[in-house]
Design an enzyme around this catalytic site. Structure first.
Site: not given
Ligand code: NAP
Length: 247
Positions: A63-64, A155, A159
């Site tokens: 857990d980060v 959020y 960020k």
């Molecule tokens: P996602 O599909 O919901 O994946 C989130 C990831 O974060 C999962 O691999 C999850 O792993 C991990 N995670 C969450 N809490 C954690 C914790 N406490 N310790 C370790 N790992 C944890 O989201 P995503 O869209 O791929 O997002 C990835 C990153 O991109 C995030 O930082 C998000 O804010 C950023 N982002 C996404 C978007 C977008 O449009 N999708 C846009 C801008 C920025 P587990 O399932 O194992 O918890």
């Protein structure tokens, strides 16, 4: 670009954008540690896909937001891979609501995972990278951190904080050949955005000059650029991968 011989740790690497980052780094030859917190099966699947690309890969739970857990993870990664060259702070969550409805817990959880989580990972990687006089740290922020977004005060704060954190660390570590950069995705096709109501998705799409969502691979390629030798003289930068949203 080649990352042959390099080692990488990607937080939240099992699914979504993190999975695409692991695969892109693996495709370029890096050995990859795939971190997850709860999604073990997804992480193991990503590991298999990395191995199929011909590199060593393994899943590691942490857990980060938990300091002890992060310290143990970074130690274990270095023990297994010999060194840590590339750290990608990708793990992130949302807990959206308008401020009057946003609970203190929702604020804390998002800031703890997205901002403190990155701080803890960077802190754990700091000395090893400093001593080896080489490192590439990439944080995954969001254009919401640059522009704000109604319903996402927690959020956006996390960020935006990630950008200040990364720029400051870039200055601390520049003399040690450790770069720290930020990728700020726009609206990317993952579970995180699929969870938004259809009307919200359509409203966001209307604000994207390129008229479409981004793919996870679009973000992964930008991360791989910062991780590569091609970006060896680039630090403290924020690269938006957003189809023109932030312009
Ligand atoms: P996602 O599909 O919901 O994946 C989130 C990831 O974060 C999962 O691999 C999850 O792993 C991990 N995670 C969450 N809490 C954690 C914790 N406490 N310790 C370790 N790992 C944890 O989201 P995503 O869209 O791929 O997002 C990835 C990153 O991109 C995030 O930082 C998000 O804010 C950023 N982002 C996404 C978007 C977008 O449009 N999708 C846009 C801008 C920025 P587990 O399932 O194992 O918890």
């Amino acid at each position: 670009m080649s990352l042959n011989g390099k080692t990488a740790l990607v937080t939240g690497g099992g699914r979504g954008i993190g999975r695409a980052i692991c695969l892109e780094l693996a495709r370029q030859g890096a050995r990859v540690a795939v971190n997850y917190s709860g999604s073990q099966a997804a992480a193991e699947q990503t590991v298999e896909e990395c191995r199929a690309l011909g590199v060593e890969a393994f899943a590691i739970q942490a857990d980060v937001a938990d300091g002890n857990s992060v310290t143990a993870m970074v130690k274990a990664v270095i023990a297994r891979l010999g060194r840590l060259d590339i750290l990608v702070c990708n793990a992130g969550i949302t807990r959206d609501n308008l401020m009057p409805l946003l609970k203190e817990d929702d604020f804390d959880a998002v800031v703890d995972t997205n901002l403190k989580g990155a701080f803890l990972c960077m802190k754990a990687a700091y000395r090893p990278m400093m001593k080896q006089k080489y490192g590439r740290i990439v944080a995954v922020s969001s254009i919401v951190g640059l522009r704000g977004n109604a319903g996402q005060t927690n959020y956006a704060a996390s960020k935006a904080g990630l950008i200040g954190l990364s720029k400051s660390l870039a200055k601390e570590l520049a003399g040690r050949n450790v770069t720290v950069n930020v990728v700020a995705p726009g609206f990317i096709d993952t579970n995180m955005t699929a969870a938004l109501p259809e009307s919200a998705q359509q409203a966001i799409l209307a604000t994207i000059p390129m008229g479409r969502m981004g793919a996870t691979e679009d973000v992964a390629k930008a991360v791989a650029f910062f991780a590569s030798d091609a970006a060896g003289y680039v630090t403290g930068q924020v690269l938006c991968v957003d189809g023109g949203m932030a312009v």
